[in-house]
Scaffold this motif. Structure first.
Motif, short mmCIF file in Angstrom:
data_model
loop_
_atom_site.label_atom_id
_atom_site.label_comp_id
_atom_site.label_asym_id
_atom_site.label_seq_id
_atom_site.Cartn_x
_atom_site.Cartn_y
_atom_site.Cartn_z
N PRO A 1 0.69 -1.24 0.00
CA PRO A 1 0.00 0.00 0.00
C PRO A 1 0.73 1.31 0.00
O PRO A 1 0.16 2.21 0.54
N LEU B 1 -8.75 3.94 -4.09
CA LEU B 1 -8.16 2.99 -3.16
C LEU B 1 -8.96 1.70 -3.08
O LEU B 1 -8.39 0.63 -2.87
N ALA C 1 -7.24 -1.75 -3.64
CA ALA C 1 -7.32 -2.78 -2.61
C ALA C 1 -7.80 -4.10 -3.18
O ALA C 1 -7.34 -5.18 -2.78
N VAL D 1 -2.71 2.11 -9.81
CA VAL D 1 -2.26 3.00 -8.74
C VAL D 1 -1.44 4.17 -9.30
O VAL D 1 -1.65 5.33 -8.94
N GLN E 1 -5.66 1.81 2.10
CA GLN E 1 -5.86 0.71 1.16
C GLN E 1 -6.07 -0.62 1.88
O GLN E 1 -6.97 -1.40 1.53
#
Length: 334
Positions: free
Chosen positions: A16, A105, A109, A206, A224
Motif C-alpha cells: 500500500p 483505493l 485494494a 495506482v 488501502q
C-alpha cells in the motif's frame, strides 16, 4: 508477493504505498543527504522483503489447514491493517478525506490485496506451494508486457527484458520444472496465475490514479489495507461459516502472514516502488521461491538438490542484469 506474492507488491505485493509523482520536486542539498542517511538502502529493504515473502506461501499453506481460504485472507488483512494503523497512530498521520481518493483505493485494494490473496489461498488447496511460487514469479513478466502500453515512462529495455527472462529461467531451475507438471490441478494453477496477473494491473492503476495525490505513502497504505479488510469482511461470511474451534498453529501462521507478510512487507514494498519503479521492485518475486525452498529445508526437513543453489545464481544474475545500464560512450575529441 505473495504474495505475494506480491502483487506488487506487492506487493508487494504487492502493498500500500504509492509511487511518487515524477513531477514532484525532490529535496536537495543537506536535507536530501540527511534523508538519505536516515533511510536504509533500497537493496537492504529489498532483501528483507524477499525474506518475509519467502515464507508467505508456507504460511498460507499452514493457515488453510485449519481455516477456509477467505478466512485466511481476512485474517491476513486484519492483522496487516493493525500493524499499519499502529504506525499511523505513532506518526500521527491522517487518512485521506477525498471520496475520489477512497474510490481509487477501493479498486487498488481489490487488485493488489483482496483478489490475489484470496486466489492464492484457494489455489494452495489443490496445488503445491512451490507451484504457487512459480506462478507468483510470472508477475514481473506480466507487468513488463502491460507496461509497454500503460507506463510509457517505465518501458522495458532489451537488457531488462533479458534479465527478467533469465530470472524466470532461474525460478524454473530452482523448482526442477523440466520434470513436468502433468499431475498438477489446472484450476488451482489458473487461480495462481490470475493472482499474479492482478498485481501488475493494480500497480498500473495506482500509478495512473494515485501518484502525486498529495497524501503520504503511509496514509495511503493504511487506507488501502483498511478498504481491503472491509471488502473481505463483507465477502467472507457469504462463503464461509464461523469455525467451531480455533486451531492454534494455523492461527499463528495467519497472524504472522498478516503482521509481517502484509503490514510490514507492504510498507517496505511501496517505498521500494517509489524509489526504483515497479518493474525493478517486482524482481522480488524471483527470490521468493529460493527463500521458500530454504524454509522448506530448514522447517520441514525437505531435501536439498543441486537445482536450488544453481537456480539461485541464475536468479541473482537476472536481477543484476535488470539493474545494469549500458555504459555511456565517452565523447569523442574534436
Amino acid at each position: 508477493m505473495s504474495t505475494s506474492a506480491a502483487p506488487s507488491a506487492p506487493t508487494s505485493t504487492p502493498g500500500p504505498t504509492v509511487p511518487s509523482d515524477p513531477r514532484t520536486p525532490r529535496p536537495r542539498g543537506p536535507r536530501a543527504r540527511e534523508a538519505g542517511r536516515r533511510a536504509l538502502d533500497w537493496r537492504v529493504r529489498f532483501a528483507v522483503l524477499s525474506l518475509i515473502w519467502g515464507f508467505s506461501f508456507l504460511l498460507i499453506k499452514v493457515g488453510t489447514e485449519g481455516y477456509a481460504p477467505f478466512q485466511v485472507t481476512f485474517g491476513r488483512l486484519f492483522f496487516g491493517t493493525a500493524v499499519v494503523a499502529a504506525v499511523l497512530v505513532v506518526k500521527r498521520e491522517r487518512l485521506p478525506r477525498s471520496p475520489r481518493t477512497w474510490a481509487h483505493l477501493a479498486v487498488a485494494a481489490l487488485l493488489l490485496n483482496a483478489l490475489p490473496f484470496s486466489l492464492f489461498a484457494y489455489a494452495e488447496l489443490t496445488i503445491p506451494s512451490t507451484l504457487a511460487g512459480i506462478c507468483n514469479a510470472t508477475s514481473p513478466l506480466w507487468g513488463m508486457v502491460l507496461s509497454l502500453a500503460a507506463l510509457s515512462e517505465d518501458r522495458p529495455t532489451r537488457r531488462r527484458v533479458a534479465g527478467l527472462a533469465l530470472g524466470f529461467v532461474g525460478v524454473l531451475t530452482v523448482l526442477g520444472a523440466w520434470q513436468g507438471f502433468s499431475d498438477l490441478e489446472p484450476r488451482g494453477t489458473a487461480m495462481a496465475l490470475l493472482a499474479s496477473l492482478s498485481y501488475p494491473i493494480g500497480w498500473i492503476y495506482v500509478r495512473r490514479t494515485l501518484a502525486g495525490s498529495g497524501h503520504s505513502n503511509l496514509s495511503l497504505s493504511g487506507a488501502q489495507l483498511l478498504v481491503a479488510t472491509l471488502e473481505l469482511a463483507v465477502v467472507t461470511p457469504l462463503f464461509t461459516s464461523v469455525p467451531s474451534h480455533l486451531p492454534v498453529v494455523p492461527l499463528l501462521a495467519i497472524v504472522a502472514l498478516g503482521a509481517l507478510g502484509t503490514g510490514i512487507a507492504f510498507l517496505i514494498q511501496y517505498g521500494i516502488v517509489a524509489e526504483v519503479g515497479p518493474t525493478t521492485a517486482q524482481m522480488v518475486t524471483y527470490f521468493v521461491p529460493v527463500i521458500a525452498t530454504a524454509a522448506g529445508v530448514a522447517v520441514l526437513g525437505e531435501s536439498l538438490t543441486w537445482t536450488t543453489p544453481v537456480g539461485a545464481v541464475v536468479i541473482l544474475a537476472g536481477a543484476a542484469l535488470t539493474q545494469s545500464r549500458p555504459r555511456a560512450r565517452a565523447p569523442r575529441g574534436t
